[in-house]
Design a protein around this motif. Structure first.
Motif, mmCIF file in Angstrom:
data_model
loop_
_atom_site.group_PDB
_atom_site.id
_atom_site.type_symbol
_atom_site.label_atom_id
_atom_site.label_comp_id
_atom_site.label_asym_id
_atom_site.label_seq_id
_atom_site.Cartn_x
_atom_site.Cartn_y
_atom_site.Cartn_z
ATOM 1 N N ALA A 63 0.837 -1.205 0.000
ATOM 2 C CA ALA A 63 0.000 0.000 0.000
ATOM 3 C C ALA A 63 0.869 1.251 0.000
ATOM 4 O O ALA A 63 0.565 2.238 -0.679
ATOM 5 N N LEU A 64 1.961 1.222 0.738
ATOM 6 C CA LEU A 64 2.893 2.350 0.741
ATOM 7 C C LEU A 64 3.588 2.490 -0.609
ATOM 8 O O LEU A 64 3.785 3.597 -1.113
ATOM 9 N N ALA A 65 3.951 1.363 -1.200
ATOM 10 C CA ALA A 65 4.631 1.397 -2.497
ATOM 11 C C ALA A 65 3.737 1.967 -3.596
ATOM 12 O O ALA A 65 4.230 2.487 -4.593
ATOM 13 N N ALA A 66 2.423 1.885 -3.417
ATOM 14 C CA ALA A 66 1.486 2.386 -4.424
ATOM 15 C C ALA A 66 1.298 3.894 -4.353
ATOM 16 O O ALA A 66 0.660 4.475 -5.229
ATOM 17 N N LEU A 67 1.849 4.546 -3.317
ATOM 18 C CA LEU A 67 1.691 5.994 -3.188
ATOM 19 C C LEU A 67 2.458 6.716 -4.281
ATOM 20 O O LEU A 67 3.588 6.359 -4.605
ATOM 21 N N GLY A 68 1.851 7.766 -4.822
ATOM 22 C CA GLY A 68 2.541 8.600 -5.793
ATOM 23 C C GLY A 68 3.302 9.711 -5.099
ATOM 24 O O GLY A 68 3.344 9.789 -3.868
ATOM 25 N N GLU A 69 3.920 10.568 -5.896
ATOM 26 C CA GLU A 69 4.662 11.691 -5.329
ATOM 27 C C GLU A 69 3.752 12.604 -4.508
ATOM 28 O O GLU A 69 4.161 13.167 -3.504
ATOM 29 N N THR A 70 2.511 12.740 -4.948
ATOM 30 C CA THR A 70 1.512 13.503 -4.201
ATOM 31 C C THR A 70 0.331 12.579 -3.955
ATOM 32 O O THR A 70 -0.617 12.514 -4.743
ATOM 33 N N PRO A 71 0.358 11.818 -2.871
ATOM 34 C CA PRO A 71 -0.675 10.814 -2.622
ATOM 35 C C PRO A 71 -2.064 11.434 -2.488
ATOM 36 O O PRO A 71 -2.234 12.534 -1.965
ATOM 37 N N THR A 72 -3.051 10.697 -2.970
ATOM 38 C CA THR A 72 -4.431 11.104 -2.807
ATOM 39 C C THR A 72 -4.942 10.641 -1.447
ATOM 40 O O THR A 72 -4.351 9.773 -0.802
ATOM 41 N N GLY A 73 -6.061 11.204 -1.037
ATOM 42 C CA GLY A 73 -6.672 10.758 0.212
ATOM 43 C C GLY A 73 -7.035 9.294 0.163
ATOM 44 O O GLY A 73 -6.894 8.567 1.150
ATOM 45 N N ALA A 74 -7.501 8.821 -1.017
ATOM 46 C CA ALA A 74 -7.860 7.408 -1.158
ATOM 47 C C ALA A 74 -6.641 6.509 -1.003
ATOM 48 O O ALA A 74 -6.708 5.446 -0.376
ATOM 49 N N GLU A 75 -5.495 6.923 -1.556
ATOM 50 C CA GLU A 75 -4.275 6.123 -1.426
ATOM 51 C C GLU A 75 -3.830 6.037 0.027
ATOM 52 O O GLU A 75 -3.442 4.969 0.522
ATOM 53 N N LEU A 76 -3.891 7.161 0.721
ATOM 54 C CA LEU A 76 -3.481 7.167 2.124
ATOM 55 C C LEU A 76 -4.471 6.426 3.008
ATOM 56 O O LEU A 76 -4.094 5.820 4.013
#
Length: 360
Positions: free
Chosen positions: A113-126
């Motif tokens: 889940a952490l590896a899927a974060l982008g440079e500017t994570p979205t609320g859904a990703e977090l």
């Protein structure tokens, strides 16, 4: 500068080390493994906590957690229309590659889940990171030899990072993130040990801390979970999140039996939303899923965050095991259940559920 906070074992939920980074750990060719003396906190000046992505979950989107939706007639099962959900959902099956550093078991779903974060994570990703933190273990870093301190009953100097007057506990999801931390600071007088994630979160809540930073030195695969989010999330969990933990472990021949056994005592949730509206009156329904061949599956969830993660209009509602039994008695065409559709998930057929429901 690097900071360590002394926390006494007898005033925390930390248990004896389940796994410690030790001198004897074997490393894959070309990789350096942190040893018992090889881990520390990154200097705040190099990785300010304020620069780490924050979990941006409003209280309204988190709202409804633990409470029923607006009073309405009794919910009935309703079909769910197929829809494309654009979210960082996890695969149905959990990861099987659980060692990024030989000898150290990763929290695979949290790491991914952490590896899927982008440079500017979205609320859904977090949000995806937060829900995967609700199971398994994480690693903590300690000044000195953690194993010796625990065995001696001594106070632990846990890794803490400061941002102004706020302090955050540091935790790590994998052997690789521990290695990243060591390579960042190269302090030889520290160690690391594994702890249940729920115990670490409870320590954050009891310690007057501002939150938890996960994998601080592994940008962009790092995140901050604020204490208010942790507080709300932990108010709806079982002590060890046994059912979710089973779902996140590699599948074996007895996985389904473990899930069935855990269902008896698990805290379960369903997603409830408006099924229809006529003359201003709303009829509420419980979300289902349909297989391609038309079979109806009741959607069950191990935590309200699992409902919120789908980013639909439904609200989570507690659903005891007695209600699960009643649902299958009253709806003979229910083919089974799917647990945690956002993944990792598992399907159980009506026949597979029959024995455990009969015993209830």
């Amino acid at each position: 500068m690097a900071l360590f906070s002394r926390r006494k074992n007898d005033s925390s939920d930390l248990t004896p080390a389940a796994e410690a980074v030790s001198e004897g750990t074997a490393a894959p060719a070309g990789e350096e493994v942190p040893t018992a003396a090889d881990t520390d906190v990154a200097p705040v000046s190099e990785v300010p906590a304020a620069d780490v992505p924050q979990v941006n979950i409003s209280m309204t989107s988190f709202g409804g957690l633990g409470s029923a939706p607006t009073p309405a007639p009794p919910a009935t099962l309703r079909p769910e229309k197929p829809e494309e959900v654009v979210l960082p959902l996890a695969p149905s099956d959990p990861p099987t590659n659980l060692e990024t550093i030989s000898g150290l078991r990763d929290n695979g779903v949290l790491r991914d889940a952490l590896a899927a974060l982008g440079e500017t994570p979205t609320g859904a990703e977090l949000l995806g990171v937060t829900r995967q933190l609700m199971q398994g273990h994480v690693y903590l870093r300690v000044r000195g030899d953690a194993r010796a301190q625990i065995e001696a009953g001594e106070a632990l100097q846990l890794g803490i990072v400061s941002d102004g007057d706020r302090q955050f506990m540091l935790a790590y999801s994998s052997g690789r993130s521990l290695r990243d931390a060591f390579q960042k600071d190269n302090d030889a007088n520290t160690s690391a040990f594994a702890q249940p994630a729920h115990a670490v979160i409870n320590n954050v809540l009891k310690g007057n801390l501002a939150g938890l930073i996960i994998d601080n030195e592994s940008a962009p695969a790092r995140a901050v979970i604020p204490v208010d989010v942790l507080t709300r999330a932990m108010s709806h969990v079982e002590e060890d999140m046994k059912l979710k933990t089973i779902l996140c472990e590699p599948r074996t021949e007895d996985t389904k039996q473990k899930v069935l056994d855990a269902l008896r005592d698990a805290r379960l949730w369903v997603a409830v939303g408006v099924a229809s509206e006529k003359d201003g009156e709303k009829q509420y329904g419980i979300a289902e899923a349909h297989t391609r061949d038309g079979r109806r599956l009741l959607q069950l969830f191990t935590h309200p965050l699992e409902v919120v993660a789908l980013q639909r209009t439904e609200q989570p509602m507690p659903f005891g095991f007695d209600k699960l039994k009643s649902a299958f008695l009253e709806h003979g065409n229910l083919a089974g259940v799917v647990i945690d559709p956002a993944g990792p998930s598992i399907r159980l057929t009506r026949d597979e559920l029959a024995t455990v429901l009969a015993e209830a």
